[in-house]
Design a protein around this motif. Structure first.
Motif, PDB file in Angstrom:
ATOM      1  N   LEU A 188      -4.389   1.954  -9.928  1.00 41.19           N
ATOM      2  CA  LEU A 188      -2.937   2.104  -9.776  1.00 41.19           C
ATOM      3  C   LEU A 188      -2.197   1.609 -11.018  1.00 41.19           C
ATOM      4  O   LEU A 188      -2.690   0.737 -11.726  1.00 41.19           O
ATOM      5  CB  LEU A 188      -2.475   1.323  -8.537  1.00 41.19           C
ATOM      6  CG  LEU A 188      -3.045   1.814  -7.210  1.00 41.19           C
ATOM      7  CD1 LEU A 188      -2.723   0.829  -6.093  1.00 41.19           C
ATOM      8  CD2 LEU A 188      -2.503   3.206  -6.875  1.00 41.19           C
ATOM      9  N   PRO A 189      -1.003   2.127 -11.293  1.00 38.88           N
ATOM     10  CA  PRO A 189      -0.344   3.194 -10.540  1.00 38.88           C
ATOM     11  C   PRO A 189      -0.864   4.581 -10.918  1.00 38.88           C
ATOM     12  O   PRO A 189      -1.457   4.745 -11.982  1.00 38.88           O
ATOM     13  CB  PRO A 189       1.114   3.047 -10.963  1.00 38.88           C
ATOM     14  CG  PRO A 189       1.032   2.556 -12.385  1.00 38.88           C
ATOM     15  CD  PRO A 189      -0.164   1.632 -12.406  1.00 38.88           C
ATOM     16  N   ILE A 190      -0.640   5.547 -10.050  1.00 44.76           N
ATOM     17  CA  ILE A 190      -0.848   6.964 -10.381  1.00 44.76           C
ATOM     18  C   ILE A 190       0.537   7.587 -10.544  1.00 44.76           C
ATOM     19  O   ILE A 190       1.383   7.477  -9.655  1.00 44.76           O
ATOM     20  CB  ILE A 190      -1.633   7.697  -9.284  1.00 44.76           C
ATOM     21  CG1 ILE A 190      -3.081   7.177  -9.248  1.00 44.76           C
ATOM     22  CG2 ILE A 190      -1.618   9.207  -9.522  1.00 44.76           C
ATOM     23  CD1 ILE A 190      -3.912   7.773  -8.139  1.00 44.76           C
ATOM     24  N   LEU A 191       0.745   8.211 -11.687  1.00 38.55           N
ATOM     25  CA  LEU A 191       2.057   8.804 -11.991  1.00 38.55           C
ATOM     26  C   LEU A 191       1.853  10.281 -12.305  1.00 38.55           C
ATOM     27  O   LEU A 191       1.583  10.651 -13.449  1.00 38.55           O
ATOM     28  CB  LEU A 191       2.710   8.083 -13.180  1.00 38.55           C
ATOM     29  CG  LEU A 191       2.781   6.546 -13.116  1.00 38.55           C
ATOM     30  CD1 LEU A 191       3.335   5.994 -14.416  1.00 38.55           C
ATOM     31  CD2 LEU A 191       3.642   6.096 -11.933  1.00 38.55           C
ATOM     32  N   HIS A 244       1.651   3.279  -5.960  1.00 39.99           N
ATOM     33  CA  HIS A 244       1.829   1.939  -6.529  1.00 39.99           C
ATOM     34  C   HIS A 244       1.202   0.877  -5.638  1.00 39.99           C
ATOM     35  O   HIS A 244       1.017   1.075  -4.433  1.00 39.99           O
ATOM     36  CB  HIS A 244       3.325   1.639  -6.697  1.00 39.99           C
ATOM     37  CG  HIS A 244       4.040   2.638  -7.536  1.00 39.99           C
ATOM     38  ND1 HIS A 244       4.222   2.490  -8.885  1.00 39.99           N
ATOM     39  CD2 HIS A 244       4.615   3.836  -7.204  1.00 39.99           C
ATOM     40  CE1 HIS A 244       4.873   3.538  -9.359  1.00 39.99           C
ATOM     41  NE2 HIS A 244       5.125   4.366  -8.363  1.00 39.99           N
ATOM     42  N   ALA A 245       0.935  -0.280  -6.266  1.00 38.89           N
ATOM     43  CA  ALA A 245       0.319  -1.387  -5.537  1.00 38.89           C
ATOM     44  C   ALA A 245       1.325  -2.149  -4.684  1.00 38.89           C
ATOM     45  O   ALA A 245       0.959  -2.741  -3.663  1.00 38.89           O
ATOM     46  CB  ALA A 245      -0.361  -2.344  -6.519  1.00 38.89           C
ATOM     47  N   LEU A 281       9.042   6.340  -0.495  1.00 43.88           N
ATOM     48  CA  LEU A 281       8.374   6.780   0.729  1.00 43.88           C
ATOM     49  C   LEU A 281       7.701   5.637   1.484  1.00 43.88           C
ATOM     50  O   LEU A 281       7.084   5.874   2.536  1.00 43.88           O
ATOM     51  CB  LEU A 281       7.326   7.859   0.394  1.00 43.88           C
ATOM     52  CG  LEU A 281       7.854   9.122  -0.306  1.00 43.88           C
ATOM     53  CD1 LEU A 281       6.700  10.033  -0.684  1.00 43.88           C
ATOM     54  CD2 LEU A 281       8.856   9.861   0.569  1.00 43.88           C
ATOM     55  N   GLY A 282       7.807   4.428   0.937  1.00 49.48           N
ATOM     56  CA  GLY A 282       7.155   3.308   1.589  1.00 49.48           C
ATOM     57  C   GLY A 282       5.651   3.529   1.673  1.00 49.48           C
ATOM     58  O   GLY A 282       5.012   4.007   0.724  1.00 49.48           O
ATOM     59  N   VAL A 341      -1.221   1.789   0.036  1.00 51.12           N
ATOM     60  CA  VAL A 341      -0.519   2.107  -1.203  1.00 51.12           C
ATOM     61  C   VAL A 341       0.957   2.416  -0.905  1.00 51.12           C
ATOM     62  O   VAL A 341       1.297   2.875   0.191  1.00 51.12           O
ATOM     63  CB  VAL A 341      -1.197   3.316  -1.885  1.00 51.12           C
ATOM     64  CG1 VAL A 341      -0.479   3.722  -3.159  1.00 51.12           C
ATOM     65  CG2 VAL A 341      -2.658   3.001  -2.172  1.00 51.12           C
ATOM     66  N   TRP A 342       1.809   2.168  -1.892  1.00 50.83           N
ATOM     67  CA  TRP A 342       3.245   2.475  -1.795  1.00 50.83           C
ATOM     68  C   TRP A 342       3.548   3.731  -2.618  1.00 50.83           C
ATOM     69  O   TRP A 342       2.942   3.946  -3.661  1.00 50.83           O
ATOM     70  CB  TRP A 342       4.077   1.301  -2.289  1.00 50.83           C
ATOM     71  CG  TRP A 342       3.875   0.050  -1.475  1.00 50.83           C
ATOM     72  CD1 TRP A 342       2.864  -0.860  -1.612  1.00 50.83           C
ATOM     73  CD2 TRP A 342       4.676  -0.400  -0.387  1.00 50.83           C
ATOM     74  NE1 TRP A 342       2.988  -1.864  -0.674  1.00 50.83           N
ATOM     75  CE2 TRP A 342       4.099  -1.609   0.090  1.00 50.83           C
ATOM     76  CE3 TRP A 342       5.825   0.071   0.238  1.00 50.83           C
ATOM     77  CZ2 TRP A 342       4.626  -2.333   1.161  1.00 50.83           C
ATOM     78  CZ3 TRP A 342       6.358  -0.643   1.291  1.00 50.83           C
ATOM     79  CH2 TRP A 342       5.765  -1.835   1.750  1.00 50.83           C
TER      80      TRP A 342
END
Length: 492
Positions: free
Chosen positions: A142-145, A177-178, A244-245, A266-267
């Motif tokens: 993470l993160p994945i963008l 995201h973490a 999106l939580g 994951v967030w």
């Protein structure tokens, strides 16, 4: 004769439709609710794509591509999400056609029914989060963008070119995201990217704010938006960014091992703009003569029209025009010399005005002899005759002036059509006049829905960077306490 466009004052809706078609931006297709984007319109979209793509990449985002088809079962995993899109979904049930036994063309082959029906993507959260499950194992992943440029299908019943079509082009970013804080920061960062793009490239003043719960994206905990005002006083949602939580992570069981060794969900964020921006460009800046394109997005920034009587004079003018063209292109400007011999200069002038080209140069034999050229600005419809010496630098500076002037004109229009309102009876009258009304709201979805039912007005946003009105008051509808004003408008 140039193609005539309905005047805005006579019929704003028809003016818009005329402009889209007559300026060669788009046209209706053989498929109901879908459009053909013509080369000139697509060239504008390509410039939007190019600028935005560069802005995204500066934030660390990379492009990827995900499938057009989504298994129907994926949608059932996130109840709020499926409820938001269920009525707009196109569903694929079979994978083959066959000749009609009765000889009446082709029919669906009944033996080719899919084991699981597929949804033609209306948005990609579900397929992407199913994929992210395979990509994410540890906090190190993470993160994945990711972002993808693609088409989506939302089966709209009432369509309008660029503003609302069954199929449209867009980009959709999806990040993982973490922590909640990281995801919320990314959602905020991307809405600011959109706002910057709208202001600096589209020359479009926008208000950044949060959507009310009723207006949020299906499945989001928070939606940030950029809201723009069109010349008829209606609001246009020009771009959105969603926090999106952990909703989609939980639906698709996407977890990661934290530095402490625990398994955490994951967030997420998602964010997008579409070819609806083309509609914004037309409705915010166009006039009764046609498009008014900001130089930052104009496919052709300068058009040159030679005016001549003799073949010798014609060639001499063209030689000078090609010299100017070379100089302007070296400065990064797109230039076209309109040397069509089947059209009179006046027709060419009207055509390029209709297409919104920011600067037009006209040169005749006398101009050449005097080392001058006529420059016409599309934004002000003014003309001036200037010397040829330093003409490239003059036009280069003019581009910035035109870009700024188009923005300032739109900003002044918006500011003159924003007003406070504190009385419900007054609200019902004022909202029909168009523009943005800044009003107190008690924060309840029930009140918001009643206002919408009675007036068609919605809360466009709870502003955070323009028109911020944090003050005590009473709700315009219920009279209950409120600590800030929000933006109400009738929207597209």
């Amino acid at each position: 004769m140039a193609k005539e466009v309905t005047k805005r004052s006579e019929n704003y809706s028809q003016w818009y439709n005329d402009l889209v078609v007559k300026a060669d931006l788009a046209e209706q297709s053989a498929v109901r609710g879908c459009m053909v984007i013509k080369p000139y319109g697509y060239a504008i979209w390509e410039k939007m794509q190019s600028v935005l793509d560069g802005m995204f990449k500066k934030t660390g985002v990379q492009n990827a591509y995900f499938p057009l088809f989504i298994p129907k079962s994926f949608f059932s995993r996130e109840a709020e999400h499926v409820a938001g899109f269920a009525k707009e979904c196109a569903v694929v049930t079979h994978h083959r056609l066959m000749n009609d036994p009765d000889g009446k063309g082709v029919v669906v082959d009944p033996s080719a029914k899919l084991e699981e029906e597929l949804i033609v993507r209306p948005t990609s959260e579900t397929i992407i989060w199913n994929t992210y499950k395979n990509w994410i194992k540890s906090w190190r992943d993470l993160p994945i963008l990711c972002n993808q440029w693609c088409n989506v299908v939302r089966w709209e019943m009432r369509t309008r070119l660029f503003l609302r079509t069954a199929e449209f082009l867009w980009q959709e970013g999806h990040t993982a995201h973490a922590t909640s804080e990281e995801a919320q920061a990314k959602a905020y960062e991307m809405v600011q990217v959109y706002a910057d793009f709208a202001r600096s490239c589209l020359a479009l003043p926008v208000i950044v704010g949060h959507k009310s719960p009723n207006e949020r994206f299906a499945g989001a905990l928070d939606t940030l938006t950029i809201e723009a005002m069109m010349q008829d006083g209606k609001a246009l949602q020009a771009g959105t960014s969603h926090f999106l939580g952990q909703n989609f992570a939980k639906s698709f069981d996407v977890t990661y091992q934290s530095k402490e060794g625990t398994q955490e969900y994951v967030w997420a964020t998602s964010w997008g703009v579409s070819t609806r921006l083309m509609g914004a460009l037309i409705m915010a800046h166009g006039d009764d003569n046609g498009l008014v394109l900001p130089p930052a997005l104009a496919p052709i920034q300068v058009v040159m029209v030679p005016i001549f009587k003799t073949e010798e004079g014609h060639q001499a003018i063209l030689d000078k025009m090609y010299e100017i063209k070379k100089g302007l292109e070296a400065m990064g400007h797109s230039v076209k010399i309109d040397d069509r011999d089947t059209l009179r200069p006046g027709f060419k002038f009207a055509e390029w005005e209709l297409k919104g080209v920011p600067v037009r140069l006209a040169m005749g034999e006398r101009d050449l002899a005097n080392s001058t050229v006529e420059i016409a600005r599309r934004d002000t419809l003014t003309k001036e005759t200037v010397g040829l010496e330093g003409i490239e630098q003059h036009i280069h500076a003019l581009m910035d002036d035109i870009q700024n002037n188009i923005y300032e004109k739109a900003l002044q229009f918006r500011e003159s059509n924003i007003r406070k309102c504190d009385d419900w009876e007054e609200f019902k009258t004022e909202i029909q006049k168009g523009g943005f009304l800044l009003c107190h709201w008690d924060g309840s979805a029930e009140t918001e829905q009643k206002i919408k039912d009675e007036t068609k007005a919605t809360i466009r946003c709870i502003p955070i960077d323009s028109c911020v009105c944090e003050e005590e008051g009473k709700c315009i509808y219920s009279g209950k306490p409120s600590n800030r004003r929000v933006v109400f408008a009738i929207s597209y």
